[in-house]
Design a protein around this motif. Sequence first.
Motif, PDB file in Angstrom:
ATOM      1  N   TRP A 170     -23.546   9.837  31.063  1.00 48.07           N
ATOM      2  CA  TRP A 170     -22.345   9.928  30.225  1.00 48.07           C
ATOM      3  C   TRP A 170     -21.479  11.118  30.642  1.00 48.07           C
ATOM      4  CZ3 TRP A 170     -19.468   7.041  27.338  1.00 48.07           C
ATOM      5  CH2 TRP A 170     -18.544   7.612  26.462  1.00 48.07           C
ATOM      6  N   ARG A 171     -22.113  12.228  30.973  1.00 48.69           N
ATOM      7  CA  ARG A 171     -21.363  13.396  31.437  1.00 48.69           C
ATOM      8  C   ARG A 171     -20.653  13.080  32.755  1.00 48.69           C
ATOM      9  NH1 ARG A 171     -22.333  17.613  34.955  1.00 48.69           N
ATOM     10  NH2 ARG A 171     -21.290  19.584  34.448  1.00 48.69           N
ATOM     11  N   SER A 172     -21.353  12.377  33.655  1.00 45.77           N
ATOM     12  CA  SER A 172     -20.730  12.003  34.924  1.00 45.77           C
ATOM     13  C   SER A 172     -19.549  11.071  34.691  1.00 45.77           C
ATOM     14  CB  SER A 172     -21.771  11.334  35.824  1.00 45.77           C
ATOM     15  OG  SER A 172     -21.190  10.887  37.028  1.00 45.77           O
ATOM     16  N   HIS A 173     -19.700  10.134  33.760  1.00 45.61           N
ATOM     17  CA  HIS A 173     -18.589   9.223  33.434  1.00 45.61           C
ATOM     18  C   HIS A 173     -17.398   9.991  32.869  1.00 45.61           C
ATOM     19  CE1 HIS A 173     -16.391   5.792  31.836  1.00 45.61           C
ATOM     20  NE2 HIS A 173     -16.433   6.336  30.628  1.00 45.61           N
ATOM     21  N   ALA A 174     -17.663  10.956  31.997  1.00 44.82           N
ATOM     22  CA  ALA A 174     -16.579  11.733  31.401  1.00 44.82           C
ATOM     23  C   ALA A 174     -15.842  12.550  32.467  1.00 44.82           C
ATOM     24  CB  ALA A 174     -17.140  12.648  30.313  1.00 44.82           C
ATOM     25  N   ARG A 175     -16.562  13.129  33.397  1.00 43.95           N
ATOM     26  CA  ARG A 175     -15.920  13.905  34.462  1.00 43.95           C
ATOM     27  C   ARG A 175     -15.088  12.997  35.354  1.00 43.95           C
ATOM     28  NH1 ARG A 175     -17.701  18.954  35.909  1.00 43.95           N
ATOM     29  NH2 ARG A 175     -17.402  18.446  38.115  1.00 43.95           N
ATOM     30  N   ARG A 176     -15.615  11.811  35.653  1.00 48.54           N
ATOM     31  CA  ARG A 176     -14.879  10.884  36.502  1.00 48.54           C
ATOM     32  C   ARG A 176     -13.586  10.436  35.835  1.00 48.54           C
ATOM     33  NH1 ARG A 176     -18.917   8.323  37.803  1.00 48.54           N
ATOM     34  NH2 ARG A 176     -18.884   6.705  36.180  1.00 48.54           N
ATOM     35  N   GLN A 177     -13.637  10.179  34.529  1.00 49.17           N
ATOM     36  CA  GLN A 177     -12.434   9.791  33.798  1.00 49.17           C
ATOM     37  C   GLN A 177     -11.417  10.920  33.759  1.00 49.17           C
ATOM     38  OE1 GLN A 177     -11.510   6.803  32.403  1.00 49.17           O
ATOM     39  NE2 GLN A 177     -13.290   5.982  33.501  1.00 49.17           N
ATOM     40  N   LEU A 178     -11.921  12.156  33.646  1.00 45.84           N
ATOM     41  CA  LEU A 178     -11.014  13.300  33.588  1.00 45.84           C
ATOM     42  C   LEU A 178     -10.264  13.471  34.900  1.00 45.84           C
ATOM     43  CD1 LEU A 178      -9.951  15.828  32.107  1.00 45.84           C
ATOM     44  CD2 LEU A 178     -11.919  17.069  33.031  1.00 45.84           C
ATOM     45  N   PHE A 179     -10.967  13.358  36.030  1.00 42.02           N
ATOM     46  CA  PHE A 179     -10.331  13.593  37.316  1.00 42.02           C
ATOM     47  C   PHE A 179      -9.508  12.403  37.784  1.00 42.02           C
ATOM     48  CE2 PHE A 179     -13.875  16.712  37.715  1.00 42.02           C
ATOM     49  CZ  PHE A 179     -13.080  17.838  37.888  1.00 42.02           C
ATOM     50  N   GLN A 180      -9.872  11.200  37.360  1.00 48.43           N
ATOM     51  CA  GLN A 180      -9.140  10.023  37.824  1.00 48.43           C
ATOM     52  C   GLN A 180      -7.920   9.704  36.971  1.00 48.43           C
ATOM     53  OE1 GLN A 180     -11.968   6.818  38.067  1.00 48.43           O
ATOM     54  NE2 GLN A 180     -12.970   7.623  39.906  1.00 48.43           N
ATOM     55  N   SER A 181      -8.059   9.825  35.653  1.00 47.14           N
ATOM     56  CA  SER A 181      -6.962   9.424  34.769  1.00 47.14           C
ATOM     57  C   SER A 181      -6.480  10.538  33.851  1.00 47.14           C
ATOM     58  CB  SER A 181      -7.403   8.222  33.919  1.00 47.14           C
ATOM     59  OG  SER A 181      -8.509   8.561  33.099  1.00 47.14           O
ATOM     60  N   ARG A 226     -14.775  25.967  33.970  1.00 49.05           N
ATOM     61  CA  ARG A 226     -15.889  25.038  34.136  1.00 49.05           C
ATOM     62  C   ARG A 226     -15.503  23.798  34.913  1.00 49.05           C
ATOM     63  NH1 ARG A 226     -17.670  20.820  30.945  1.00 49.05           N
ATOM     64  NH2 ARG A 226     -16.084  21.318  29.391  1.00 49.05           N
ATOM     65  N   LEU A 227     -14.291  23.283  34.698  1.00 44.04           N
ATOM     66  CA  LEU A 227     -13.908  22.002  35.274  1.00 44.04           C
ATOM     67  C   LEU A 227     -13.099  22.125  36.564  1.00 44.04           C
ATOM     68  CD1 LEU A 227     -12.848  20.176  31.992  1.00 44.04           C
ATOM     69  CD2 LEU A 227     -15.001  19.923  33.231  1.00 44.04           C
ATOM     70  N   ARG A 235     -23.056  17.671  48.720  1.00 46.79           N
ATOM     71  CA  ARG A 235     -22.558  16.818  47.648  1.00 46.79           C
ATOM     72  C   ARG A 235     -21.312  17.416  47.006  1.00 46.79           C
ATOM     73  NH1 ARG A 235     -26.355  14.521  43.215  1.00 46.79           N
ATOM     74  NH2 ARG A 235     -24.307  13.642  42.755  1.00 46.79           N
ATOM     75  N   ILE A 236     -21.321  18.738  46.809  1.00 47.62           N
ATOM     76  CA  ILE A 236     -20.141  19.397  46.225  1.00 47.62           C
ATOM     77  C   ILE A 236     -18.935  19.235  47.140  1.00 47.62           C
ATOM     78  CG2 ILE A 236     -19.159  21.627  45.622  1.00 47.62           C
ATOM     79  CD1 ILE A 236     -20.997  20.643  43.484  1.00 47.62           C
ATOM     80  N   SER A 237     -19.132  19.456  48.440  1.00 46.52           N
ATOM     81  CA  SER A 237     -18.016  19.350  49.384  1.00 46.52           C
ATOM     82  C   SER A 237     -17.479  17.926  49.424  1.00 46.52           C
ATOM     83  CB  SER A 237     -18.468  19.790  50.774  1.00 46.52           C
ATOM     84  OG  SER A 237     -18.882  21.126  50.774  1.00 46.52           O
ATOM     85  N   ARG A 238     -18.383  16.934  49.385  1.00 40.61           N
ATOM     86  CA  ARG A 238     -17.943  15.548  49.441  1.00 40.61           C
ATOM     87  C   ARG A 238     -17.169  15.158  48.180  1.00 40.61           C
ATOM     88  NH1 ARG A 238     -21.985  10.402  49.742  1.00 40.61           N
ATOM     89  NH2 ARG A 238     -22.258  11.038  47.568  1.00 40.61           N
ATOM     90  N   SER A 239     -17.643  15.638  47.020  1.00 44.33           N
ATOM     91  CA  SER A 239     -16.942  15.298  45.776  1.00 44.33           C
ATOM     92  C   SER A 239     -15.587  15.961  45.698  1.00 44.33           C
ATOM     93  CB  SER A 239     -17.799  15.723  44.569  1.00 44.33           C
ATOM     94  OG  SER A 239     -17.978  17.133  44.541  1.00 44.33           O
ATOM     95  N   LEU A 240     -15.455  17.169  46.257  1.00 42.85           N
ATOM     96  CA  LEU A 240     -14.166  17.853  46.223  1.00 42.85           C
ATOM     97  C   LEU A 240     -13.170  17.249  47.220  1.00 42.85           C
ATOM     98  CD1 LEU A 240     -15.240  21.592  45.893  1.00 42.85           C
ATOM     99  CD2 LEU A 240     -14.250  20.118  44.123  1.00 42.85           C
TER     100      LEU A 240
END
Length: 401
Positions: free
Chosen positions: A206-217, A314-315, A394-399
């Motif tokens: 759920w935390r991963s979903h919330a972060r994905r929604q924040l950065f995408q939309s 944090r974000l 993983r951090i570098s790829r996500s950024l």
Amino acid sequence: MDIDSRPAPTQYGFRLRRALGGQSGWSGFVLQIMFVAALAWIGYEIVANARSNLAAQRIASGFGFLSNTAGFGVSQSLIPYSESDTYTRVFFVGLVNTLVVSAIGIFFATLIGFAVGLGRLSPNWLLARIAGGYVELLRNLPLLFQILFWYLAVLAALPNPRQSISLWNSFFLSNRGFGVPKPIGAAGLEPFAIAVVVAVMGAALWRSHARRQLFQSGRLIKVWPVAFGLLVGLPVVALVAFGKPVTFEYPELKGFNFSGGSRVIPEFVALTLALSTYTAAFIAEIVRAGVQSVHKGQMEAGASLGLSRGNTLRLIVVPQALRVILPPLTNQYLNLTKNSSLAVAIVYPDLFSVFAGTTLSQTGQAIEIIAITMGVYLAISLITSAIMSFYGWRISRSLSA
């Protein structure tokens, strides 16, 4: 000579190789062969000298001693152990103790280090000065001194078991250690453990979903209500449906010490506190430098989006700073693990103390024991580095996504 008529830069390299005699490739190969031969000869001489010294002292070489009976006790063993066990068992007892104190030390050092590092950047003048004083004090005192301070000046000054500090008549703090109730598994333990694992995985998803929604939309989803419901609700359901997962055995004062329950020895507490607080001072500086490496416009961008300072850090800021933080942070994790060998100063039974210390003094197998100890510390360091490198990837790829 006209500039245009000069030979190309690559021609200079070709002429240089020809000036050296045209056999530079063969010469380099011969030099490498000679270097390897010299190393092999030095290694042979070292081994031959060690074998002759062992033979002169009538000490048998090899690892057969690991199957012999140890014959000594260990003050803390997280796995079953008795004096009739072998030196192999002693090795695993020391290894587990080392891994446990290192893992707990890394966990608390990371928490304290990030908190102090961010505190140094706080706009609150008093908080920033307190965090700065912590860093300057802790990192400039020798670690061995801090271990002895916690052990001799703090923990040894606690009252004896008869006058121990009691909390709810279940937890007892004295100079013999910290007595706590010992959990004993019951019938509902397995369902309860499954419920906890499922709750943790659900909260993470759920935390991963919330972060994905924040950065995408740009949609901000509150994580804590769902996470709290999962982490509390599922274990409670399992508890009601299957009964208590554990029962507790409480420590009781008998004579001059406590019996029953579990006891956290003072040596473990002193070593963990010293390693955590000392390493945290260096981690704080790493975090501060990493956050300051991120352009200040990121903080302004977060504020323009209506995010609080904490959420912006944090974000937005900290995830970008991790690329700078992770390499030196890995070094501090490795240093903490290796510094745990200073436990020998307070006789905490880690790998270095009980295996490279007591076992070596009893068997005399110095070469074998030192080789095993070196191999274990090297393996722990390589595994830690690999884990941190994977996390950094993983951090570098996500950024960059």
